[in-house]
Design an enzyme around this catalytic site. Structure first.
Site, PDB file in Angstrom:
ATOM      1  N   SER A 159     -13.097  41.937  -9.177  1.00 44.75           N
ATOM      2  CA  SER A 159     -13.588  40.672  -8.647  1.00 44.75           C
ATOM      3  C   SER A 159     -13.993  40.690  -7.176  1.00 44.75           C
ATOM      4  O   SER A 159     -14.551  39.724  -6.678  1.00 44.75           O
ATOM      5  CB  SER A 159     -12.538  39.568  -8.859  1.00 44.75           C
ATOM      6  N   LYS A 203      -7.835  31.467  -5.908  1.00 48.99           N
ATOM      7  CA  LYS A 203      -8.524  32.149  -4.806  1.00 48.99           C
ATOM      8  C   LYS A 203      -9.047  31.145  -3.774  1.00 48.99           C
ATOM      9  O   LYS A 203      -9.081  31.455  -2.577  1.00 48.99           O
ATOM     10  CB  LYS A 203      -9.640  33.028  -5.356  1.00 48.99           C
TER      11      LYS A 203
END
Length: 339
Positions: free
Chosen positions: A234, A279
């Site tokens: 990611s 996140k």
């Protein structure tokens, strides 16, 4: 007597507390991780410095015990997942970790390729073999090859790609033996494995492994990327932006703290990831000004939409920017005023 009962109760209580830590439940728990500046991690030889910073964002993921499970039930932005949502069929935690680390390696290679090509610099590859990521139970490789094994040769022939390996094995017949030259924990050994038909496809033979390429990218100027034990694909987008920024004179950061997430392929296309909400929380706590989120071509329920909602819920001042590819992020940054 009462003193003995009290001491016994305290011992029992202590044992239960310790057991709660070490007893694993059939779940994984994820929570916000960190937002980490990339400049100390990525070093391009004689690269340019930026006034601001690019940051990767992470999610903390681990097997649940009683306490982490209860904590995740009580707090926002902590999620509980059943084992089958994280591990592939028959995959062990060790195989999962190996898969995540190799996904990170692939992400780094794609990011380097994209950034150098966008900067007008030639990129070459050297193939060094394959890594075993998963071993299928009941197939011949079980107990002979292990996740993390580095396969250098098959039948004394160096491999030039994983596709070549698959083609070579596919031409064998049931009962044929393959000789693998394997590096395992810095020890080189020979492992013999017979091929056999797959249970779900008797017309196809194999040994029962999932694999990824071990490729070395060759570029000038040279680059080092030190990710330690960070796993998963990611960070690809943010890697590519940091590398590109060090390769080019124009400072894309312009004094801003820029976080984000998203996979990246060799063509620069940005893909969705898991844990976008966590996140956002991590980036907000780190003081990010901007957050790049995968737009998924504007689909409803995209990472970008989830990021927007989370930023609003936590009253973040970050600007959430949708991106579908590397160029979207660069074009946005080029239009930014200096901070």
């Amino acid at each position: 007597m009462r003193k003995k009962i009290y001491i016994g109760s305290m011992i029992l209580f202590s044992l239960l507390m310790i057991g709660g830590v070490f007893y694993s439940l059939p779940y994984y728990v994820s929570k916000p991780g960190m937002a980490k500046e990339l400049e100390p991690i990525i070093q391009v030889e004689d690269g340019f410095d930026g006034k601001g910073s690019f940051m990767l964002t992470t999610v903390r993921m681990g097997r649940a015990n009683i306490y982490s499970y209860i904590e995740a039930m009580l707090f926002d932005y902590e999620e509980i997942y059943p084992l089958e949502a994280i591990l592939h069929d028959t995959e062990s935690p060790e195989e999962y970790n190996a898969r995540q680390l190799h996904a990170m390696s692939g992400s780094k290679l794609n990011a380097i390729e994209v950034a150098y090509k966008k900067a007008g610099i030639t990129v070459d590859y050297k193939f060094n073999g394959i890594y075993v990521v998963q071993v299928i139970p009941g197939m011949p490789a079980e107990g002979k090859l292990l996740p993390g094994d580095h396969v250098i040769k098959v039948d004394e022939k160096p491999l030039t790609s994983s596709a070549e390996f698959i083609d070579y094995v596919g031409k064998k017949i049931a009962g044929d033996q393959l000789s693998f030259t394997v590096n395992r924990k810095n020890d080189t050994k020979t492992v013999n494995v017979n091929v056999q038909p797959f249970k779900d496809n008797p017309n196809k033979v194999g040994i029962g492994i999932s694999l990824v390429d071990d490729k070395e990218i060759i570029v000038k100027p040279e680059i080092t990327v030190n990710t330690d034990e960070i796993g998963g694909p990611s960070a690809g987008l943010m890697f590519s932006l940091e590398i590109y920024n060090q390769l080019t004179k124009e400072d894309l950061t312009k004094g801003y703290r820029i976080a984000g997430t998203g996979t990246i392929d060799s063509e620069g296309i940005v893909g969705p990831i898991g844990g976008i909400e966590q996140k956002i929380v991590a980036a907000d706590k780190a003081g990010a000004d901007i957050f790049f989120a995968p737009n998924e071509n504007g689909n409803s329920g995209s990472n970008y939409q989830a990021a927007l909602k989370t930023a609003e819920d936590i009253k973040s001042k970050m600007k959430i920017i949708p991106v579908d590819d590397f160029d979207d992020a660069v074009n946005y940054l080029k239009k930014l005023p200096m901070k």
